[in-house]
Scaffold this active site. Structure first.
Site, PDB file in Angstrom:
ATOM      1  N   TYR A  97      -1.939   0.221  10.810  1.00 57.88           N
ATOM      2  CA  TYR A  97      -2.056  -1.381  10.348  1.00 57.88           C
ATOM      3  C   TYR A  97      -0.327  -0.750   9.255  1.00 57.88           C
ATOM      4  O   TYR A  97      -0.222  -1.585   8.475  1.00 57.88           O
ATOM      5  CB  TYR A  97      -3.197  -0.676   9.383  1.00 57.88           C
ATOM      6  CG  TYR A  97      -3.014  -0.721   7.744  1.00 57.88           C
ATOM      7  CD1 TYR A  97      -3.816  -2.404   7.295  1.00 57.88           C
ATOM      8  CD2 TYR A  97      -3.488   0.116   6.362  1.00 57.88           C
ATOM      9  CE1 TYR A  97      -3.237  -2.548   5.442  1.00 57.88           C
ATOM     10  CE2 TYR A  97      -3.044  -0.345   5.603  1.00 57.88           C
ATOM     11  CZ  TYR A  97      -3.244  -1.350   4.970  1.00 57.88           C
ATOM     12  OH  TYR A  97      -3.391  -1.927   3.856  1.00 57.88           O
ATOM     13  N   THR A 124       0.968  -1.061  -0.243  1.00 54.66           N
ATOM     14  CA  THR A 124       0.034  -0.003   0.037  1.00 54.66           C
ATOM     15  C   THR A 124       0.647   0.970   0.246  1.00 54.66           C
ATOM     16  O   THR A 124       2.037   1.576   0.640  1.00 54.66           O
ATOM     17  CB  THR A 124      -0.536  -0.257   1.642  1.00 54.66           C
ATOM     18  OG1 THR A 124      -1.599   0.963   1.507  1.00 54.66           O
ATOM     19  CG2 THR A 124       0.027  -0.338   2.242  1.00 54.66           C
ATOM     20  N   ASP A 125       0.148   2.491  -0.388  1.00 54.78           N
ATOM     21  CA  ASP A 125       0.908   3.662  -0.487  1.00 54.78           C
ATOM     22  C   ASP A 125       0.789   4.165   1.135  1.00 54.78           C
ATOM     23  O   ASP A 125       2.102   5.593   1.189  1.00 54.78           O
ATOM     24  CB  ASP A 125       0.337   4.430  -1.794  1.00 54.78           C
ATOM     25  CG  ASP A 125      -1.509   4.895  -0.839  1.00 54.78           C
ATOM     26  OD1 ASP A 125      -2.001   4.192   0.403  1.00 54.78           O
ATOM     27  OD2 ASP A 125      -1.887   5.665  -1.548  1.00 54.78           O
ATOM     28  N   GLU A 126       0.540   3.616   2.181  1.00 53.79           N
ATOM     29  CA  GLU A 126       0.368   3.995   3.185  1.00 53.79           C
ATOM     30  C   GLU A 126       1.394   4.054   3.980  1.00 53.79           C
ATOM     31  O   GLU A 126       1.872   4.967   4.887  1.00 53.79           O
ATOM     32  CB  GLU A 126      -0.812   3.498   3.741  1.00 53.79           C
ATOM     33  CG  GLU A 126      -2.475   3.393   3.645  1.00 53.79           C
ATOM     34  CD  GLU A 126      -3.317   3.619   4.650  1.00 53.79           C
ATOM     35  OE1 GLU A 126      -3.078   3.467   6.163  1.00 53.79           O
ATOM     36  OE2 GLU A 126      -4.227   3.361   3.743  1.00 53.79           O
ATOM     37  N   LYS A 144       2.361  -3.319   7.179  1.00 54.05           N
ATOM     38  CA  LYS A 144       2.361  -3.714   5.425  1.00 54.05           C
ATOM     39  C   LYS A 144       4.017  -3.464   5.696  1.00 54.05           C
ATOM     40  O   LYS A 144       4.423  -3.817   4.402  1.00 54.05           O
ATOM     41  CB  LYS A 144       1.537  -2.692   4.728  1.00 54.05           C
ATOM     42  CG  LYS A 144       0.259  -3.130   4.542  1.00 54.05           C
ATOM     43  CD  LYS A 144      -0.885  -4.514   3.955  1.00 54.05           C
ATOM     44  CE  LYS A 144      -0.410  -5.257   2.679  1.00 54.05           C
ATOM     45  NZ  LYS A 144      -0.879  -5.448   2.657  1.00 54.05           N
TER      46      LYS A 144
END
Ligand code: NAD
Ligand code: DAU
Length: 339
Positions: A153, A125-127, A157
């Site tokens: 979260y 994810t870009d997060e 990741k």
């Protein structure tokens, strides 16, 4: 080719399975999914009778179950979508995220090492890049942007991404990682912004917008994400990270207003509620690498994608009504009970 897709009963994984079965008429697709609250067996109903598809209910952290499946199927490619994926839930229960997203990833990669595969692909994810300021539209996430996470979260990741790259360097596992921005489209679980707003608006329920609604996300239609992963697993270079994004930044409040407009509902349904803890301000992806190397670009314009998505929720009431009438009610009450 035999492809194992973990987390294939969830939002993006199921869309990927549909896409792959259609795109490659000679591929076998095996879905490995634990069917957590976010996984829906009914989502896969249309492919259950397909002889090139198999569903296996198992936990990616269950080493024995995972190894048994690899022993039976000897997959060529593994695409790991399985994860706890909701930021708000990670704020309530971080440890579950660490277990599934980190230990689960290591367990699947150990099986890949043991049995040998052509490609392991991690859906990230870009997060993992943290957030960008609202007043610097010139700044975008590139693959070189340092990892700097905000939530349990995104931290889980990011930890998984580091492990994936470590398995490449240490064991020579042929891995790739994609870091994608926010997806939307069919089968999106009702806890996430876009389906939540569509479903609430349809029932004239309040639309809970966190803070002032000025946080920005870069929305990508789910099928465009599936196409990008297809290109990466077949043509991407092992050991590489590829950013995927829609080049479609929008403030949350504007997304919610577009949904109201699409459904002919008044903005008076909108309620500004307590902000998410640690709420990331803005995500924006620079997808130059995947465009230049693999020729990928986002094909669906947001205005079209959101219309298709709203129509899908109108046409598939039974799918989401079943979900929101079950255990989901307790979650909803806890999150939004006071509005
Ligand atoms: P989702 O929550 O809709 O689906 C997750 C799926 O994983 C469910 O089917 C669930 O049953 C399964 N699962 C969870 N824990 C499991 C376990 N221990 N063993 C086996 N299966 C398990 O998630 P999603 O939105 O489809 O996201 C899929 C992946 O893409 C995730 O890895 C997420 O981090 C990543 N991602 C999502 C987005 C997005 O906008 N939704 C964007 C970028 C990346
Ligand atoms: O960027 C990729 C990520 O996008 C994925 O890695 C995650 O798995 C996925 O859930 C998504 O994370 P977000 O936190 O951005 O998505 P969510 O739909 O939860 O929220 C989108 C924005 O809307 C965010 O700024 C928070 C806000 N929001 C969300 C909900 C659920 C609200 O204002 N109200 C809400 O009720």
């Amino acid at each position: 080719m035999t492809v194992i897709v973990t987390g294939g009963a969830g939002f993006i994984g199921s869309n990927f399975i549909f896409y792959m079965l259609k795109r490659y008429p000679d591929y076998r697709i095996i879905c490995l999914d634990k069917l957590t609250y976010a996984g829906n067996f009914s989502t896969l109903a249309s492919v259950m009778d397909n002889p090139r598809f198999r569903f296996v209910r198992a936990d990616i952290c269950d080493r024995k179950a995972v190894y048994n499946l690899f022993e039976e199927e000897h997959p060529d490619i593994v695409v790991n979508f399985a994860a706890e994926s909701h930021v708000d839930r990670s704020i309530e229960n971080p440890c579950l995220f660490l277990k599934t997203n980190i230990i689960g990833t290591a367990t699947i990669m150990d099986a890949c090492r043991e049995y040998g595969i052509i490609r392991y692909h991690q859906v990230s994810t870009d997060e993992v890049y943290g957030d960008l300021p609202l007043d610097r539209p010139d700044l975008l996430f590139t693959e070189e942007t340092p990892i700097r996470t905000s939530s349990p979260y995104s931290s889980s990741k990011a930890a998984a991404d580091l492990l994936v790259l470590a398995y490449h360097r240490t064991y020579g596992l042929p891995v790739t990682i994609s870091r994608c921005s926010n997806n939307y489209g069919p089968y999106h679980f009702p806890e996430k912004l876009i389906p939540l707003m569509i479903i609430n608006a349809l029932s004239d329920k309040p639309l809970p917008v966190y803070g002032e609604g000025i946080n920005v996300r870069d929305w990508l239609y789910v099928e465009d994400h599936c196409k990008a992963i297809d290109l990466i697993i077949h043509k991407g270079r092992a050991g590489e990270v590829y950013n995927i994004g829609g080049r479609n930044e929008m403030r949350n409040i504007d997304v919610v207003k577009m949904i109201c407009d699409a459904l002919g509902k008044p903005y008076t349904l909108i309620r500004f509620v307590t902000d998410r803890k640690g709420h990331d301000l803005r995500y924006a992806i620079d997808a130059t690498k995947i465009h230049n190397e693999l020729g990928w670009f986002p094909e669906t314009k947001f205005a079209d994608g959101i219309k298709k998505t709203v129509q899908w929720y109108l046409d598939n009431r039974e799918w989401w009504e079943t979900i929101i009438s079950g255990e989901y009610q307790n979650y909803y009450e806890k999150m939004y009970g006071n509005i």
